[in-house]
Design a protein around this motif. Structure first.
Motif, PDB file in Angstrom:
ATOM      1  N   GLY A 250       0.817  -1.193   0.000  1.00 58.96           N
ATOM      2  CA  GLY A 250       0.000   0.000   0.000  1.00 58.96           C
ATOM      3  C   GLY A 250       0.854   1.247   0.000  1.00 58.96           C
ATOM      4  N   ARG A 251       0.349   2.304   0.617  1.00 60.56           N
ATOM      5  CA  ARG A 251       1.040   3.580   0.654  1.00 60.56           C
ATOM      6  C   ARG A 251       1.099   4.095   2.080  1.00 60.56           C
ATOM      7  NH1 ARG A 251      -1.130   7.316  -4.235  1.00 60.56           N
ATOM      8  NH2 ARG A 251      -1.439   8.678  -2.436  1.00 60.56           N
ATOM      9  N   SER A 252       2.144   4.851   2.353  1.00 57.96           N
ATOM     10  CA  SER A 252       2.331   5.372   3.706  1.00 57.96           C
ATOM     11  C   SER A 252       1.305   6.433   4.066  1.00 57.96           C
ATOM     12  CB  SER A 252       3.748   5.943   3.868  1.00 57.96           C
ATOM     13  OG  SER A 252       3.979   6.967   2.922  1.00 57.96           O
ATOM     14  N   ASP A 253       0.613   7.012   3.067  1.00 59.73           N
ATOM     15  CA  ASP A 253      -0.397   8.022   3.379  1.00 59.73           C
ATOM     16  C   ASP A 253      -1.762   7.410   3.703  1.00 59.73           C
ATOM     17  OD1 ASP A 253      -1.113   7.249   0.822  1.00 59.73           O
ATOM     18  OD2 ASP A 253      -1.034   9.258  -0.056  1.00 59.73           O
ATOM     19  N   ASN A 254      -1.844   6.084   3.772  1.00 60.42           N
ATOM     20  CA  ASN A 254      -3.085   5.414   4.201  1.00 60.42           C
ATOM     21  C   ASN A 254      -3.133   5.459   5.728  1.00 60.42           C
ATOM     22  OD1 ASN A 254      -5.402   3.858   4.393  1.00 60.42           O
ATOM     23  ND2 ASN A 254      -4.391   1.944   3.824  1.00 60.42           N
ATOM     24  N   LEU A 255      -3.318   6.639   6.227  1.00 56.31           N
ATOM     25  CA  LEU A 255      -3.220   6.928   7.662  1.00 56.31           C
ATOM     26  C   LEU A 255      -4.451   6.454   8.423  1.00 56.31           C
ATOM     27  CD1 LEU A 255      -1.855   8.624  10.051  1.00 56.31           C
ATOM     28  CD2 LEU A 255      -3.326  10.503   9.259  1.00 56.31           C
ATOM     29  N   LYS A 256      -4.232   5.847   9.578  1.00 53.46           N
ATOM     30  CA  LYS A 256      -5.318   5.556  10.514  1.00 53.46           C
ATOM     31  C   LYS A 256      -5.317   6.629  11.592  1.00 53.46           C
ATOM     32  CE  LYS A 256      -7.222   2.134  13.709  1.00 53.46           C
ATOM     33  NZ  LYS A 256      -7.030   0.831  14.369  1.00 53.46           N
ATOM     34  N   ILE A 257      -6.423   7.332  11.721  1.00 55.24           N
ATOM     35  CA  ILE A 257      -6.526   8.384  12.734  1.00 55.24           C
ATOM     36  C   ILE A 257      -6.678   7.716  14.102  1.00 55.24           C
ATOM     37  CG2 ILE A 257      -7.890  10.343  13.557  1.00 55.24           C
ATOM     38  CD1 ILE A 257      -8.689  10.819  10.616  1.00 55.24           C
ATOM     39  N   THR A 258      -5.673   7.866  14.930  1.00 56.75           N
ATOM     40  CA  THR A 258      -5.656   7.233  16.250  1.00 56.75           C
ATOM     41  C   THR A 258      -5.556   8.270  17.361  1.00 56.75           C
ATOM     42  OG1 THR A 258      -4.561   5.297  15.279  1.00 56.75           O
ATOM     43  CG2 THR A 258      -4.501   5.515  17.688  1.00 56.75           C
ATOM     44  N   TYR A 259      -4.721   9.265  17.148  1.00 59.26           N
ATOM     45  CA  TYR A 259      -4.507  10.320  18.138  1.00 59.26           C
ATOM     46  C   TYR A 259      -4.960  11.667  17.565  1.00 59.26           C
ATOM     47  CZ  TYR A 259      -1.622   6.712  20.272  1.00 59.26           C
ATOM     48  OH  TYR A 259      -1.197   5.534  20.821  1.00 59.26           O
ATOM     49  N   PRO A 260      -5.240  12.657  18.429  1.00 62.50           N
ATOM     50  CA  PRO A 260      -5.740  13.947  17.942  1.00 62.50           C
ATOM     51  C   PRO A 260      -4.887  14.595  16.856  1.00 62.50           C
ATOM     52  CG  PRO A 260      -6.031  13.818  20.308  1.00 62.50           C
ATOM     53  CD  PRO A 260      -5.244  12.590  19.916  1.00 62.50           C
ATOM     54  N   ASP A 261      -3.555  14.490  16.968  1.00 63.01           N
ATOM     55  CA  ASP A 261      -2.723  15.150  15.953  1.00 63.01           C
ATOM     56  C   ASP A 261      -2.782  14.434  14.608  1.00 63.01           C
ATOM     57  OD1 ASP A 261      -1.349  12.968  16.917  1.00 63.01           O
ATOM     58  OD2 ASP A 261       0.584  13.969  17.083  1.00 63.01           O
TER      59      ASP A 261
END
Length: 236
Positions: free
Chosen positions: A212-223
Motif C-alpha cells: 500500500g502507501r504510507s499516506d493510508n493513515l489511521k486516525i488514532t490520536y488527535p494530531d
C-alpha cells in the motif's frame, strides 16, 4: 474492475465503527470529526465506494445516533448492524448480517472507519490481487525505520531485523465464508485477533500482502486528524 468482480462474485465492505476510540478522546468519536466539511466516516465511505460495491455494512454502537443521519456516498448501498465490545465482534456481527443477504463466496473488505486516506489505486490493486490469486489479501507497507526490542527499564536489548517485516493496514480482503469461519474458530480457541489476517493465519488460510502507501493513515490520536487533513488536501 467491474467485469472482474462480476465474474468472481460480489464485493462488499465492512466498516467496524462501534469502538470508543479512547486513545483519540474520552468523549468524542474520531469517525465523526470534521475534515473539509465532511466527517471522517463520510470521507472513508466515499473512498471505498469508488469500487463497484454490492453494499457496505457499518457496525455501530447501540448509542450511535449519528451514522444513520449522515449523507453517506451511495446511501442506497448502506447497511447497518449492531457492533460488539471489541473490533473483532463488530466484524463478526457484520459478517453474520451479510450471511443473510450475500453468498459465502462473495468477497468482503474490512476497513477501518477512521482510515479516510486510502487511495483508489491501492484499493484496486488489493481487489485485483485477491481475485487473481483467489486468496485473502491485505494492504501493508514494508517497515522503514530501525526497530529496537526494549526491556521494561527502557534499555535496548537488540535491534530487530526488519527485512521481513511489514506494517499491516486495511482494507483486508477475504471470502465472506472463509473469514467468518476463521474468526469463529479463533475466538473459540481463545487466540488473540489483532486484525482479520491474524484470524485467517490462525486457521491456516494463506494471506498475501499487497504493498500500500504510507499516506493510508489511521486516525488514532488527535494530531493524526491534522495530518489527515493535509493528506486529503494533497490527494485532491
Amino acid at each position: 474492475m467491474s467485469q472482474l468482480i462480476q465474474s468472481h462474485h460480489k464485493l462488499w465492505v465492512i466498516l467496524p465503527a462501534a469502538g470508543s476510540g479512547s486513545r483519540f478522546s474520552k468523549t468524542e468519536l474520531k469517525q465523526y470529526q470534521m475534515i473539509h466539511g465532511q466527517t471522517v466516516l463520510e470521507h472513508t465511505v466515499a473512498r471505498l465506494n469508488h469500487l463497484p460495491l454490492a453494499g457496505y455494512v457499518l457496525a455501530i454502537g447501540a448509542n450511535d445516533h449519528v451514522a444513520k443521519t449522515l449523507p453517506l456516498a451511495h446511501r442506497d448501498r448502506a447497511h447497518f448492524c449492531l457492533g460488539g465490545a471489541e473490533r473483532v465482534h463488530s466484524v463478526l456481527n457484520a459478517l453474520d448480517y451479510l450471511s443473510a443477504i450475500a453468498s459465502e463466496h462473495d468477497w468482503v473488505l474490512v476497513h477501518d472507519a477512521a482510515r479516510p486516506c486510502v487511495s483508489l489505486g491501492s484499493l484496486e490493486m488489493l481487489v485485483h490481487t485477491a481475485i487473481e490469486k483467489d486468496q485473502a489479501a491485505i494492504l501493508a507497507i514494508p517497515v522503514r525505520d530501525t526497530l529496537k526490542r526494549v526491556a521494561k527499564d527502557q534499555a535496548i536489548e537488540h535491534t530487530v531485523d526488519r527485512l521481513m517485516l511489514w506494517q499491516a493496514q486495511t482494507p483486508q480482503m477475504a471470502r465472506l465464508g472463509s473469514l467468518k469461519r476463521a474468526i469463529q474458530q479463533t475466538l473459540k480457541d481463545g487466540a488473540t485477533i489483532t486484525d482479520e489476517a491474524s484470524a485467517l493465519e490462525h486457521v491456516g488460510e494463506p494471506v498475501c500482502v499487497v504493498q500500500g502507501r504510507s499516506d493510508n493513515l489511521k486516525i488514532t490520536y488527535p494530531d493524526d486528524l491534522e495530518l489527515a487533513k493535509l493528506i486529503l488536501a494533497a490527494q485532491s
